[in-house]
Design an enzyme around this catalytic site. Structure first.
Site, PDB file in Angstrom:
ATOM      1  N   ASP A  13       0.806  -1.224   0.000  1.00 39.66           N
ATOM      2  CA  ASP A  13       0.000   0.000   0.000  1.00 39.66           C
ATOM      3  C   ASP A  13       0.839   1.274   0.000  1.00 39.66           C
ATOM      4  O   ASP A  13       0.448   2.304   0.560  1.00 39.66           O
ATOM      5  CB  ASP A  13      -0.966   0.023   1.211  1.00 39.66           C
ATOM      6  CG  ASP A  13      -1.882  -1.174   1.218  1.00 39.66           C
ATOM      7  OD1 ASP A  13      -2.243  -1.641   0.119  1.00 39.66           O
ATOM      8  OD2 ASP A  13      -2.238  -1.649   2.310  1.00 39.66           O
ATOM      9  N   LYS A  16       1.836   2.179  -5.076  1.00 37.05           N
ATOM     10  CA  LYS A  16       2.390   1.626  -6.323  1.00 37.05           C
ATOM     11  C   LYS A  16       1.478   1.935  -7.516  1.00 37.05           C
ATOM     12  O   LYS A  16       1.948   2.362  -8.567  1.00 37.05           O
ATOM     13  CB  LYS A  16       2.559   0.093  -6.200  1.00 37.05           C
ATOM     14  CG  LYS A  16       3.535  -0.331  -5.127  1.00 37.05           C
ATOM     15  CD  LYS A  16       3.567  -1.830  -4.960  1.00 37.05           C
ATOM     16  CE  LYS A  16       2.305  -2.417  -4.389  1.00 37.05           C
ATOM     17  NZ  LYS A  16       2.003  -2.055  -2.982  1.00 37.05           N
ATOM     18  N   GLY A  40      -4.647  -4.223  -3.768  1.00 36.75           N
ATOM     19  CA  GLY A  40      -5.619  -3.170  -4.065  1.00 36.75           C
ATOM     20  C   GLY A  40      -4.838  -1.940  -4.443  1.00 36.75           C
ATOM     21  O   GLY A  40      -4.185  -1.336  -3.601  1.00 36.75           O
ATOM     22  N   HIS A  41      -4.826  -1.615  -5.727  1.00 38.29           N
ATOM     23  CA  HIS A  41      -4.024  -0.492  -6.218  1.00 38.29           C
ATOM     24  C   HIS A  41      -4.964   0.638  -6.630  1.00 38.29           C
ATOM     25  O   HIS A  41      -5.804   0.454  -7.512  1.00 38.29           O
ATOM     26  CB  HIS A  41      -3.153  -0.933  -7.394  1.00 38.29           C
ATOM     27  CG  HIS A  41      -2.130  -1.966  -7.004  1.00 38.29           C
ATOM     28  ND1 HIS A  41      -1.254  -2.531  -7.886  1.00 38.29           N
ATOM     29  CD2 HIS A  41      -1.829  -2.509  -5.802  1.00 38.29           C
ATOM     30  CE1 HIS A  41      -0.468  -3.380  -7.253  1.00 38.29           C
ATOM     31  NE2 HIS A  41      -0.812  -3.392  -5.983  1.00 38.29           N
ATOM     32  N   GLN A 223       1.856  -6.002  -3.346  1.00 43.65           N
ATOM     33  CA  GLN A 223       2.338  -6.149  -1.977  1.00 43.65           C
ATOM     34  C   GLN A 223       3.636  -5.328  -1.796  1.00 43.65           C
ATOM     35  O   GLN A 223       3.817  -4.338  -2.472  1.00 43.65           O
ATOM     36  CB  GLN A 223       2.534  -7.620  -1.598  1.00 43.65           C
ATOM     37  CG  GLN A 223       1.230  -8.386  -1.420  1.00 43.65           C
ATOM     38  CD  GLN A 223       0.577  -8.814  -2.723  1.00 43.65           C
ATOM     39  OE1 GLN A 223       1.207  -9.408  -3.580  1.00 43.65           O
ATOM     40  NE2 GLN A 223      -0.695  -8.520  -2.886  1.00 43.65           N
TER      41      GLN A 223
END
Ligand code: GDP
Ligand code: IMO
Ligand code: MG
Length: 442
Positions: A13, A16, A40-41, A223
């Protein structure tokens, strides 16, 4: 620039997706190489917020080919939902390619992930419950089902029945739960096959061909380094290789193919789930960072644990990924703090550890050694030039560089695409001027 790997330098988080989106304007292809929909991007474009779990963060550029690589574990139902959501926003996804070697998350993986976490109780890892551990375990034990199996109904059925009989025995006899229905799973996956079958190819060939043709490729990590299966805070990690080396394995390219590695780090540290976190702040400042930084998981909505920047972790990450430079995100969240700290070493039983200690017990029990910096109160969210940052903010950035011995090439001062300071003129030239495609608007 021909190829660039972007990796998280902390516990995930870091922003990225935000940086990948920014740089995607300059490349021909973006490749996700590991992880699954545990990721989750977030990408913010104007007023639109996109939360991407499987689809590479280059998807907002119609010219960019987006690849879900060999090392990714794919939940087809989640992918289809993501495709539908993007479709509704008129985002073109026809340039998507899915590796025929990517393993699929099956319903029993999710059941087993949740059941194991429940069974572990207080010792749980705090997984995202997306079936990630079990699907990578099946891959390693050579009992996984891959996307290419969707293309042959008979083989898919045989593999599913074989595997599910074993998994149902565990589900029923070990965990005392209801078995899953093979027919239902078969029918669902055959519907998925109809939807996504056309995207499935051997992506390794395509990626290498792009590189041979001097097209630019961005490898998007999920990640973060400290969640890497080998190098992270095991067992409180995810189940894939999150480092730059993982880009080669998970995309199917040789190590010499990576021209540049960019690490992403938040200006402070966060972590979701269990595991050691030496610089975690339990008090008011921790709460302030969480609220101001909106530190709630993109995938699970869980609150993220917050703490000061940990330079021991960043040095470790710089070494493992062989970082060329680092992008610092969320500097704006630190505005208004009187004092800001960076952890430069750990102390345990009179020993000072400048490097990550070998034994994880020390990481659990150590106290951080901090260097303290003056804060700033100005709103920095509109700043575009490094020189316009308050002197104390510049001092903070330059101290990070000095402590971790890696240049800070970019500073993000807000979630929106344009809220970025590109610090390194060379990088600016390499990434944006010598460009084969569109001009970056910042
Ligand atoms: P990722 O998983 O590394 O892509 O990061 P996430 O998307 O899970 O979390 C990063 C969060 O911070 C997202 O909500 C982003 O929109 C947001 N973000 C990224 N960069 C910045 C920044 O510089 N400032 C602020 N305020 N928010 C940012
Ligand atoms: P992005 O790509 C932050 C964490 C989970 C848990 C551990 C194992 O958005 O940075 P898993 O479901 O993978 O078996 O969970 O890893 N985790 C993440 N934390 N960001 C992520 O992804 C994460 N993906 C997994 O919270 O601690
Ligand atoms: Mg995330």
């Amino acid at each position: 620039m021909s190829s660039l790997a972007i990796v998280g330098s902390q516990w995930g988080d870091e922003g990225k997706g935000r940086i990948v989106d920014l740089l995607s304007s300059q490349v021909d292809m973006v490749v996700r190489f590991q992880g699954g929909n545990n990721a989750g991007h977030t990408v913010v474009k104007g007023k639109d917020v996109f939360k991407l779990h499987l689809i590479p963060s280059g998807v907002l550029y119609p010219e960019v080919t987006c690849v879900i690589g060999d090392g990714v574990v794919l939940n087809p139902a989640v992918l289809i939902e993501e495709l539908d959501n993007l479709n509704m926003k008129n985002i073109n996804i026809e340039n998507l390619k899915i590796s025929c070697k990517a393993h699929m998350v099956m319903p029993y993986h999710i059941v087993l992930d949740k059941a194991r976490e429940h069974h572990l109780g207080k010792s749980k890892i705090g997984t995202t419950h997306k079936g990630i551990g079990p699907v990578y375990a099946d891959k390693a034990s050579r009992s996984g089902i891959r996307t290419q199996d969707l293309l042959d109904h008979k083989i898919f059925k045989v593999k599913l029945e074989e595997e599910l009989s074993l998994k149902n025995a565990i589900i029923e006899k070990v965990y005392g739960m209801e078995p899953l229905d093979p027919v239902e799973i078969y029918e669902d996956y055959m519907l998925y096959a109809e939807r996504i079958g056309k995207y499935i190819i051997d992506t390794a060939f395509m990626i290498n061909k792009f590189l041979d043709q001097n097209k630019s490729v961005l490898f998007e990590g999920a990640q973060g380094t400290m969640l890497d299966i080998d190098q992270g805070t095991y067992p409180y990690v995810t189940s894939s290789s999150t480092t730059s080396g993982g880009a080669c394995i998970g995309a199917g390219v040789g190590p010499g193919r990576l021209d540049e590695v960019l690490g992403i780090a938040k200006a402070y540290t966060t972590r979701v789930g269990s595991g050691p976190f030496p610089t975690e702040i339990e008090g008011d400042i921790g709460v302030l960072l969480r609220e101001k930084g909106n530190e709630y998981g993109t995938t699970t909505g869980r609150s993220r644990r917050c703490g000061w920047l940990d330079a021991v972790v960043l040095r470790y990450s710089a070494m493992l990924n062989y970082l060329d430079s680092i992008a610092i995100t969320k500097l704006d969240i630190l505005s208004g703090l009187e004092k800001i700290k960076i952890c430069t070493a750990y102390k345990y039983k009179k020993e000072v550890y400048k490097d990550l200690p070998c034994h994880q017990t020390i990481l659990h029990k150590c106290t951080p050694v901090y260097e303290e910096f003056e804060g700033w109160s100005e709103d920095i969210t509109g700043i575009k030039n490094y020189e316009d940052l308050p002197a104390t903010a510049r001092k903070y950035i330059e101290s990070i560089e000095e402590i971790i011995k890696v240049p800070v090439s970019m500073i993000s001062v807000g979630p929106e695409r344009s809220q970025i300071i590109i610090r390194d003129d060379n990088l600016k030239k390499r990434l944006f001027d010598s460009n084969n495609r569109s001009t970056l608007i910042i």
